[in-house]
Design a protein around this motif. Structure first.
Motif, PDB file in Angstrom:
ATOM      1  N   PHE A 164     -25.914 -35.582 -29.379  1.00  0.00           N
ATOM      2  CA  PHE A 164     -26.093 -37.010 -29.127  1.00  0.00           C
ATOM      3  C   PHE A 164     -24.899 -37.785 -29.678  1.00  0.00           C
ATOM      4  CE2 PHE A 164     -30.287 -35.157 -29.234  1.00  0.00           C
ATOM      5  CZ  PHE A 164     -30.945 -35.767 -28.172  1.00  0.00           C
ATOM      6  N   THR A 165     -24.429 -38.758 -28.913  1.00  0.00           N
ATOM      7  CA  THR A 165     -23.311 -39.587 -29.330  1.00  0.00           C
ATOM      8  C   THR A 165     -23.535 -41.021 -28.901  1.00  0.00           C
ATOM      9  OG1 THR A 165     -20.921 -39.956 -29.101  1.00  0.00           O
ATOM     10  CG2 THR A 165     -22.031 -38.914 -27.241  1.00  0.00           C
ATOM     11  N   ILE A 166     -23.081 -41.949 -29.709  1.00  0.00           N
ATOM     12  CA  ILE A 166     -23.171 -43.375 -29.364  1.00  0.00           C
ATOM     13  C   ILE A 166     -22.429 -43.647 -28.067  1.00  0.00           C
ATOM     14  CG2 ILE A 166     -22.388 -45.668 -30.069  1.00  0.00           C
ATOM     15  CD1 ILE A 166     -24.784 -44.845 -31.644  1.00  0.00           C
ATOM     16  N   SER A 167     -21.292 -42.952 -27.884  1.00  0.00           N
ATOM     17  CA  SER A 167     -20.504 -43.098 -26.662  1.00  0.00           C
ATOM     18  C   SER A 167     -19.807 -41.782 -26.369  1.00  0.00           C
ATOM     19  CB  SER A 167     -19.456 -44.203 -26.818  1.00  0.00           C
ATOM     20  OG  SER A 167     -18.526 -44.182 -25.739  1.00  0.00           O
ATOM     21  N   VAL A 168     -19.894 -41.302 -25.136  1.00  0.00           N
ATOM     22  CA  VAL A 168     -19.208 -40.058 -24.790  1.00  0.00           C
ATOM     23  C   VAL A 168     -17.697 -40.220 -24.885  1.00  0.00           C
ATOM     24  CG1 VAL A 168     -21.041 -39.132 -23.324  1.00  0.00           C
ATOM     25  CG2 VAL A 168     -19.318 -40.631 -22.323  1.00  0.00           C
ATOM     26  N   ASP A 169     -17.221 -41.469 -24.867  1.00  0.00           N
ATOM     27  CA  ASP A 169     -15.779 -41.707 -25.006  1.00  0.00           C
ATOM     28  C   ASP A 169     -15.312 -41.517 -26.449  1.00  0.00           C
ATOM     29  OD1 ASP A 169     -15.448 -42.341 -22.294  1.00  0.00           O
ATOM     30  OD2 ASP A 169     -16.078 -44.408 -22.634  1.00  0.00           O
ATOM     31  N   SER A 170     -16.250 -41.344 -27.378  1.00  0.00           N
ATOM     32  CA  SER A 170     -15.871 -41.176 -28.789  1.00  0.00           C
ATOM     33  C   SER A 170     -15.974 -39.727 -29.249  1.00  0.00           C
ATOM     34  CB  SER A 170     -16.750 -42.059 -29.683  1.00  0.00           C
ATOM     35  OG  SER A 170     -18.096 -41.622 -29.648  1.00  0.00           O
ATOM     36  N   ILE A 171     -16.180 -38.790 -28.330  1.00  0.00           N
ATOM     37  CA  ILE A 171     -16.244 -37.375 -28.702  1.00  0.00           C
ATOM     38  C   ILE A 171     -14.921 -36.942 -29.335  1.00  0.00           C
ATOM     39  CG2 ILE A 171     -16.368 -35.012 -27.794  1.00  0.00           C
ATOM     40  CD1 ILE A 171     -18.355 -36.046 -25.718  1.00  0.00           C
ATOM     41  N   ALA A 172     -14.996 -36.347 -30.514  1.00  0.00           N
ATOM     42  CA  ALA A 172     -13.808 -35.869 -31.247  1.00  0.00           C
ATOM     43  C   ALA A 172     -12.777 -36.966 -31.435  1.00  0.00           C
ATOM     44  CB  ALA A 172     -13.183 -34.668 -30.542  1.00  0.00           C
ATOM     45  N   LEU A 173     -13.257 -38.177 -31.633  1.00  0.00           N
ATOM     46  CA  LEU A 173     -12.370 -39.323 -31.839  1.00  0.00           C
ATOM     47  C   LEU A 173     -11.613 -39.186 -33.162  1.00  0.00           C
ATOM     48  CD1 LEU A 173     -11.648 -42.241 -30.763  1.00  0.00           C
ATOM     49  CD2 LEU A 173     -13.441 -43.054 -32.312  1.00  0.00           C
ATOM     50  N   MET A 174     -10.379 -39.677 -33.184  1.00  0.00           N
ATOM     51  CA  MET A 174      -9.600 -39.752 -34.418  1.00  0.00           C
ATOM     52  C   MET A 174      -9.412 -41.231 -34.764  1.00  0.00           C
ATOM     53  SD  MET A 174      -6.623 -36.914 -33.899  1.00  0.00           S
ATOM     54  CE  MET A 174      -6.978 -35.165 -33.901  1.00  0.00           C
ATOM     55  N   PRO A 175     -10.408 -41.843 -35.406  1.00  0.00           N
ATOM     56  CA  PRO A 175     -10.303 -43.276 -35.669  1.00  0.00           C
ATOM     57  C   PRO A 175      -9.280 -43.630 -36.735  1.00  0.00           C
ATOM     58  CG  PRO A 175     -12.261 -42.382 -36.693  1.00  0.00           C
ATOM     59  CD  PRO A 175     -11.668 -41.269 -35.891  1.00  0.00           C
ATOM     60  N   CYS A 176      -8.859 -42.644 -37.516  1.00  0.00           N
ATOM     61  CA  CYS A 176      -7.864 -42.912 -38.556  1.00  0.00           C
ATOM     62  C   CYS A 176      -6.574 -42.167 -38.216  1.00  0.00           C
ATOM     63  CB  CYS A 176      -8.415 -42.530 -39.920  1.00  0.00           C
ATOM     64  SG  CYS A 176      -7.418 -43.183 -41.279  1.00  0.00           S
ATOM     65  N   ASN A 177      -6.109 -41.313 -39.110  1.00  0.00           N
ATOM     66  CA  ASN A 177      -4.801 -40.675 -38.914  1.00  0.00           C
ATOM     67  C   ASN A 177      -4.792 -39.733 -37.717  1.00  0.00           C
ATOM     68  OD1 ASN A 177      -6.619 -39.266 -40.645  1.00  0.00           O
ATOM     69  ND2 ASN A 177      -5.029 -37.775 -41.078  1.00  0.00           N
ATOM     70  N   PRO A 178      -3.776 -39.827 -36.870  1.00  0.00           N
ATOM     71  CA  PRO A 178      -3.730 -38.984 -35.667  1.00  0.00           C
ATOM     72  C   PRO A 178      -3.098 -37.626 -35.937  1.00  0.00           C
ATOM     73  CG  PRO A 178      -1.941 -40.561 -35.602  1.00  0.00           C
ATOM     74  CD  PRO A 178      -2.682 -40.821 -36.882  1.00  0.00           C
ATOM     75  N   ASN A 179      -3.637 -36.895 -36.912  1.00  0.00           N
ATOM     76  CA  ASN A 179      -3.086 -35.559 -37.169  1.00  0.00           C
ATOM     77  C   ASN A 179      -4.180 -34.617 -37.610  1.00  0.00           C
ATOM     78  OD1 ASN A 179      -3.135 -35.278 -40.230  1.00  0.00           O
ATOM     79  ND2 ASN A 179      -2.033 -37.202 -40.022  1.00  0.00           N
ATOM     80  N   ILE A 180      -3.877 -33.333 -37.506  1.00  0.00           N
ATOM     81  CA  ILE A 180      -4.780 -32.266 -37.944  1.00  0.00           C
ATOM     82  C   ILE A 180      -4.014 -31.395 -38.934  1.00  0.00           C
ATOM     83  CG2 ILE A 180      -5.997 -30.166 -37.230  1.00  0.00           C
ATOM     84  CD1 ILE A 180      -7.439 -32.651 -36.329  1.00  0.00           C
TER      85      ILE A 180
END
Length: 660
Positions: free
Chosen positions: A36-52
């Protein structure tokens, strides 16, 4: 009146990095799973730093991959810059870090989820956990209220393990969404991240919203409290995003990627990911920046007392840096691209909750940002989470059977920490449903084990961040040998294929054979060898020596010794890396393995879960209270609980010797 109910095996609440790994693990083990997700557009979202990845976090990603997780594979497909950090230091602290194209990363992970058998994605807000009391003395009784549905295909009814597995007084039945839909299930995994009860703060502007302006989860908190779950408020933050066209990069230091790119995933072939990379940029704050911040601290929610939650000590806002490190004349600022198809640049090192006008003023004092334009303001975010001391090492709640928790909801921070917990929670939820023994990773086996043990045994009063210094056995827990340490566990859990496991066994064989060959191949003190040693500034030999002994010299390496090694054959680079490390650091590795043996000895001393600590004489009051609160499974775990001293452990050991 129509009321729709659906029967599944596992429900995963939240589709961030923890939720994705948890749901994939359950589905790949054959359980019918809904995420379940609030929005399917937010799956695996990186809301902060764009790195792994990054220091110690790179270890987590490689361990996750060794166990059968997905994060390493996805970042290998979507990175735009890759660097191995700390290469000037020893191999124990080498860590891989990749700059992600954040939109592509999210899109790629969503594609994996959408095409995974047994997995359904549902955009809905979960507002209630359904549960019932269950007799502790009647684990085999039917729940009565619901039919077990598809899970019945997975249970092994002929084993006693189902009866013995973590007896609970409460049992999960399912979940209910805001629209009234009910999903009956055997296990629920909470992966709410920073969305639960979230509010974002930018100066005086406060909005009840999740990260990146997405909808917050507003209803689940009350349901969790009604179950007896204790919640707390934590805080994190993110810096502004700049229009890249407004930045003067000529005033900054360029930070390129590595020439030779190392993949995160052990299944990714290195030659397939060598590509042109984008650069990041380094600049610094200055006294004028700090002056603007100090002059406006009264407008910062952090210092005005508006923020209730506790923030991360090891990832402070720029306000905290200026106040707490007043002696520092400048702080690093990294400009990092958000992706290949956007001009947005992430301003690393300057997260803030100051008002927009103050943000713009302070950013424009930084060299290269004098004319910057803010696309997204920096903000702080508060959210509900738990004290993970309510969980056991499987990440299941101690007194609620079938309820698991992972990620930032457990009081941790970071995508990598969340993903590692997600996989462990997912595997253990699935194995609990199937009546199998849980997957456990201890501190001597992986950084994931250190992470989980720290969360469930220590009173973490701030968001937990993984660091290499937290791992006592870090020479053994290197990022380069994660597959050798954990691939077998992934195979036994069912997430690693037989082909992948056979490849691991072949790698182990090649390493062992080459180390043995080097230890048993000797060279004399003849002229050719002496000239070779002089050429490489190495002391001359007086008697014969093995190639392994020569390799232990700092100035010599496996590659250099190829000049005098006549019997050498071609081997994969990953094998050669292990051979060199194992030989060069053999003494230290042997010493650390002895330490692990002592650690394991303490872990094997089990503590009965029904032990009455009030009856243990001579225990200090603080130790007694904390032992009752955390209920450790072993003496080793008890020794790591805050407030439990070595003297308390000695008392406990003596008592257990006579305990019936």
């Amino acid at each position: 009146m129509i009321k729709y109910r659906e029967k599944v095996d596992v429900c995963v609440i939240g589709a961030g990095h923890a939720g994705c790994e948890a749901a994939l693990a359950c589905a790949r083990l054959g359980l019918e799973t809904v995420i379940f997700t609030i929005s399917v557009d937010s799956i695996a979202l990186m809301p902060c730093n764009p790195n792994i990845g990054g220091t110690s976090k790179g270890h987590l990603v490689r361990e996750l991959d060794a166990l059968g997780g997905e994060m390493g594979k996805v970042i290998d497909k979507t990175f735009i810059q890759s660097k191995m950090l700390n290469v000037s230091k020893g191999p124990a602290v080498h860590s891989l870090r990749a700059q992600a194209d954040k939109a592509e990363y999210s899109r790629a992970m969503r594609k994996v989820l959408e095409n995974q058998d047994h997995l359904t994605i549902k955009q809905a807000e979960v507002c209630e956990i359904l549960w019932e009391y269950k007799s502790k003395n009647d684990e085999s009784a039917n729940d009565g209220a619901i039919d077990k549905g598809p899970v019945s295909n997975h249970l092994n009814k002929n084993t006693d393990e189902v009866k013995k597995h973590t007896v609970k007084c409460k049992k999960i039945n399912g979940i209910k969404t805001f629209t009234g839909m009910v999903y009956e299930c055997e296990a629920v995994i909470l992966c709410t991240g920073t969305y639960l009860g979230a509010r974002c703060l930018c100066g005086e502007a406060i909005t009840q919203t999740g990260p990146n302006g997405l909808q917050a989860a507003s209803y689940l908190t009350d349901s969790l409290r009604a179950m007896g779950i204790e919640l707390r408020r934590f805080k994190t933050g993110t810096p502004a995003r700049m229009d890249g066209r407004s930045i003067d990069y000529s005033k900054m230091e360029e930070q390129p990627g590595d020439e030779n790119i190392v993949p995160f995933s052990f299944s990714t072939r290195p030659e397939e990911i060598q590509k042109e990379q984008v650069s990041c940029w380094l600049t610094y704050t200055n006294e004028r920046t700090h002056e603007i911040i100090r002059d406006n601290l009264d407008r910062s929610p952090i210092y005005a007392g508006i923020i209730e939650g506790t923030g991360p000590r090891y990832c402070p806002s720029i306000e905290d840096k200026v106040v707490k490190f007043a002696d520092k004349e400048r702080h690093q600022v990294f400009l990092e691209p958000e992706g290949l198809h956007t001009n947005e640049m992430y301003v690393g090192g300057m997260s803030s909750s100051l008002p927009e006008d103050v943000q713009l003023a302070m950013y424009r004092t930084v060299p290269g940002l004098e004319h910057c334009r803010i696309v997204r303001n920096a903000y702080a975010i508060e959210y509900d989470c738990i004290d993970a001391g309510q969980l056991d090492a499987t990440l299941e709640f101690k007194d609620i059977r079938g309820l698991f928790s992972a990620g930032q909801f457990n009081g941790s921070s970071g995508y990598e920490e969340a993903a590692g917990q997600g996989l462990v929670a997912g595997v253990n939820a699935a194995r609990s449903v199937m009546g199998k023994e849980p997957l456990l990773i201890d501190r001597s086996e992986g950084y994931i084990g250190v992470l989980i043990d720290d969360l469930v045994t220590k009173n973490n009063r701030e968001p937990y961040r993984m660091m290499t210094s937290r791992a006592e056995y870090r020479l053994l827990l290197r990022q380069d040998n994660a597959d050798l340490r954990l691939r077998k566990k992934g195979y036994e859990a069912g997430l690693i294929s037989p082909e992948e496991y056979d490849a691991l066994l072949e790698k182990e064989r090649l390493i062992e054979e080459e180390i043995s060959r080097l230890k048993n191949t000797f060279v004399g003190a003849g002229r050719e060898i002496q000239e070779f040693l002089e050429k490489h500034a190495s002391s001359r030999l007086k008697t014969a020596a093995s190639l392994a002994e020569l390799m232990c010299r700092p100035e010599l390496s496996y590659e250099i010794l190829g000049e005098i090694d006549r019997e050498r054959r071609a081997l994969p680079p990953s094998v050669l890396e292990q051979v060199e490390i194992e030989i060069k650091y053999e003494g230290y590795i042997i010493r650390q393995k002895r330490q692990v043996e002592q650690y394991k000895k303490m872990e094997r001393k089990r503590i009965p879960q029904n032990l009455d600590y009030d009856k243990v004489p001579s225990l200090r009051l603080e130790a007694r209270q904390n032992l009752k609160l955390f209920r450790p499974a072993s003496i080793g775990q008890a020794s790591r609980i805050s407030g439990v001293s070595p003297a308390d452990i000695s008392v406990l050991l003596v008592y257990l010797e006579h305990y019936n």
